[in-house]
Design a protein around this motif. Structure first.
Motif, PDB file in Angstrom:
ATOM      1  N   VAL A 178       0.468  -1.075  -0.351  1.00 48.31           N
ATOM      2  CA  VAL A 178      -0.218  -0.338   0.582  1.00 48.31           C
ATOM      3  C   VAL A 178       1.182   1.093  -0.081  1.00 48.31           C
ATOM      4  CG1 VAL A 178      -0.150   0.015   2.348  1.00 48.31           C
ATOM      5  CG2 VAL A 178      -1.876   0.838   0.847  1.00 48.31           C
ATOM      6  N   LEU A 181       2.051   1.811  -3.665  1.00 50.11           N
ATOM      7  CA  LEU A 181       0.254   2.571  -3.861  1.00 50.11           C
ATOM      8  C   LEU A 181       0.300   4.076  -4.069  1.00 50.11           C
ATOM      9  CD1 LEU A 181      -1.795   1.401  -6.339  1.00 50.11           C
ATOM     10  CD2 LEU A 181      -2.934   0.763  -4.611  1.00 50.11           C
ATOM     11  N   HIS A 184       3.011   5.994  -5.732  1.00 48.27           N
ATOM     12  CA  HIS A 184       3.499   5.751  -7.528  1.00 48.27           C
ATOM     13  C   HIS A 184       1.843   7.392  -7.259  1.00 48.27           C
ATOM     14  CE1 HIS A 184       2.086   4.877 -11.034  1.00 48.27           C
ATOM     15  NE2 HIS A 184       0.862   4.527 -10.743  1.00 48.27           N
ATOM     16  N   TYR A 185       1.079   7.444  -6.729  1.00 50.10           N
ATOM     17  CA  TYR A 185       0.334   7.927  -6.886  1.00 50.10           C
ATOM     18  C   TYR A 185       0.066   9.371  -7.014  1.00 50.10           C
ATOM     19  CZ  TYR A 185      -3.818   4.516  -8.255  1.00 50.10           C
ATOM     20  OH  TYR A 185      -4.499   3.804  -9.238  1.00 50.10           O
ATOM     21  N   ILE A 200      -4.651  10.338  -4.465  1.00 55.37           N
ATOM     22  CA  ILE A 200      -4.909   8.113  -4.994  1.00 55.37           C
ATOM     23  C   ILE A 200      -5.983   8.785  -5.666  1.00 55.37           C
ATOM     24  CG2 ILE A 200      -6.044   8.121  -2.924  1.00 55.37           C
ATOM     25  CD1 ILE A 200      -4.748   5.623  -3.242  1.00 55.37           C
ATOM     26  N   SER A 201      -5.985   7.698  -6.712  1.00 56.61           N
ATOM     27  CA  SER A 201      -7.543   7.454  -7.592  1.00 56.61           C
ATOM     28  C   SER A 201      -8.407   7.189  -7.093  1.00 56.61           C
ATOM     29  CB  SER A 201      -6.301   7.100  -8.846  1.00 56.61           C
ATOM     30  OG  SER A 201      -6.661   5.714  -9.079  1.00 56.61           O
ATOM     31  N   SER A 203      -9.820   4.878  -8.572  1.00 55.19           N
ATOM     32  CA  SER A 203     -10.359   3.458  -8.599  1.00 55.19           C
ATOM     33  C   SER A 203      -8.963   2.604  -7.446  1.00 55.19           C
ATOM     34  CB  SER A 203      -9.568   2.678 -10.310  1.00 55.19           C
ATOM     35  OG  SER A 203      -8.596   3.108 -10.166  1.00 55.19           O
ATOM     36  N   GLY A 204      -8.179   3.066  -7.272  1.00 52.10           N
ATOM     37  CA  GLY A 204      -6.975   2.577  -6.202  1.00 52.10           C
ATOM     38  C   GLY A 204      -7.714   2.920  -4.489  1.00 52.10           C
ATOM     39  N   THR A 205      -8.755   3.568  -4.328  1.00 58.29           N
ATOM     40  CA  THR A 205      -9.096   3.529  -3.383  1.00 58.29           C
ATOM     41  C   THR A 205      -9.598   2.404  -2.160  1.00 58.29           C
ATOM     42  OG1 THR A 205     -10.017   5.947  -3.302  1.00 58.29           O
ATOM     43  CG2 THR A 205     -10.844   4.857  -1.463  1.00 58.29           C
ATOM     44  N   ILE A 207      -8.332  -0.637  -2.710  1.00 57.56           N
ATOM     45  CA  ILE A 207      -7.393  -1.426  -2.570  1.00 57.56           C
ATOM     46  C   ILE A 207      -6.793  -1.186  -1.940  1.00 57.56           C
ATOM     47  CG2 ILE A 207      -4.954  -2.179  -4.043  1.00 57.56           C
ATOM     48  CD1 ILE A 207      -6.783  -2.054  -6.788  1.00 57.56           C
ATOM     49  N   ALA A 208      -6.239  -0.173  -1.862  1.00 56.47           N
ATOM     50  CA  ALA A 208      -5.557   0.927  -0.579  1.00 56.47           C
ATOM     51  C   ALA A 208      -6.035   0.530   1.011  1.00 56.47           C
ATOM     52  CB  ALA A 208      -5.243   2.185  -1.032  1.00 56.47           C
TER      53      ALA A 208
END
Length: 373
Positions: A178, A181, A184-185, A200-201, A203-205, A207-208
């Motif tokens: 995480v 991730l 990266h963002y 954070i995007s 779509s990544g919420t 997953i994170a």
């Protein structure tokens, strides 16, 4: 206010130095007197520092060196000070009362592990970048294992320790993922960049959020990770249990809360989904952990599962806070966060008292078994 912030930071720095020196003293001095004194005085410095904490955002203090290209900084906010305060109180009594049920020569290794655990927990509360944070997280985990192995209460400590460390490392991998991730963002390793809007995007919420729960939940005992609690706690003394259920549990929850409430977007359907998952995981953990606790016949094992149950309650309320925030209700969200802080403060005090009382039972009966009269 500036003087209060400076005093607060100086006391925390003095606490860290005393614990580091105590670790060295515990390895060199067989009597362990200097190590014990250093840990106790360090806890007192930390308690005074937390009591002198000021409301509002505190500036980040720089250590003056870098890990890779990231300047290492330190800051403990008001919520961190609160949880640190109620974690240090059990640590003060656990170290000062000398209730560990081990021989005096082995006691120094317990103190060395305690110093490692406290230093790691302090780093979890205050470090402001992903690399130094991961180091502190691992130091806290290894310190706990050293505490139990140093006591040598049980003849079978190896298997419980390996099981505990293996599950904690599974969680550490999730934390690493995480953080990668988020780096990266956000394009940076600092937690300030993680908390910036749009870091954070959408779509990544989800997953994170799941990785945060999985990673930090491993130490909190969130389903299914409470499985390591009875064996690990049952291999050490009540004093060790007081540390695990006090400052270690508080540090792990603070790390989870910081990730959930600061790094994730504060609105959107995926944030709501993360909140619902937190609530479900917390409620199921609380129910299953306390059902298992009723079946235990050892004070340490029963109290360990009770700690997992209380951690589950706190996670459920944290999810409620996120749910309110995601739906534009900051007032109820803040109230739920206050409930988390009050709940964990009461848990730290009550559970540490019970664990230290269990050591009293051991001293009187040479057994931690629960006996009905």
């Amino acid at each position: 206010m500036f003087r209060e912030v400076t005093l607060h930071n100086d006391l925390l720095f003095a606490m860290a130095v005393l614990w580091a020196l105590s670790f060295v003293a515990a390895l060199l001095d067989r009597s362990a007197k200097l190590a014990r004194i250093g840990i106790v005085v360090g806890c007192i410095c930390g308690i005074v520092a937390c009591l002198t904490s000021v409301a509002g955002p505190a500036p980040v203090s720089s250590f003056g060196f870098r890990l890779s290209d990231t300047l290492v900084g330190f800051r403990v906010d008001a919520g961190g000070d609160w949880l640190l305060l109620f974690g240090l109180l059990p640590a003060l009594f656990a170290a000062g009362l000398n209730t560990t049920a081990s021989s005096k020569p082995a006691n120094r290794y317990w103190l060395a592990g305690l110093a490692m655990t406290l230093l790691g927990a302090l780093g979890v509360f205050g470090l402001q970048d992903s690399m130094s944070f991961l180091i502190a997280w691992e130091v806290m985990s290894v310190g706990g294992a050293v505490m139990i192995l140093g006591e040598a209460i049980s003849t079978r400590t190896g298997s419980p320790m390996l099981f505990m460390l293996s599950l904690l490392e599974v969680g550490a991998v999730a934390i690493l993922l995480v953080l990668l991730l988020l780096v990266h963002y956000a394009g940076s390793c600092t937690f300030t960049a993680f908390a910036s809007p749009g870091a954070i995007s959408t779509s990544g919420t989800l997953i994170a959020g799941l990785l945060l729960l999985f990673g930090f939940g491993a130490k909190l005992g969130v389903l299914p990770f409470y499985e390591w609690f009875p064996a690990a706690y049952g291999s050490g003394s009540g004093a060790t249990g007081a540390i695990f259920s006090g400052i270690v549990l508080n540090a792990a929850f603070y790390a989870l809360a910081r990730g959930i409430l600061e790094w994730l977007p504060r609105a959107g359907v995926w944030t709501t989904a993360v909140a619902i998952v937190l609530i479900i995981a917390g409620v199921l953990t609380a129910i299953l952990a306390i059902f298992n606790a009723f079946q235990e016949e050892d004070w340490r094992r029963m109290l360990s599962l009770s700690s997992a149950e209380n951690a589950g309650v706190a996670v459920a309320v944290l999810g409620t806070s996120l749910l309110f925030a995601a739906n534009g209700m900051p007032g109820p969200a803040g109230l739920a966060w206050i409930v988390c802080l009050l709940h964990l403060a009461a848990h730290s005090l009550a559970k540490s008292t019970l664990f230290l009382s269990a050591d009293g039972v051991y001293i009187a009966n040479e057994s931690y078994l629960i006996r009905q009269t």
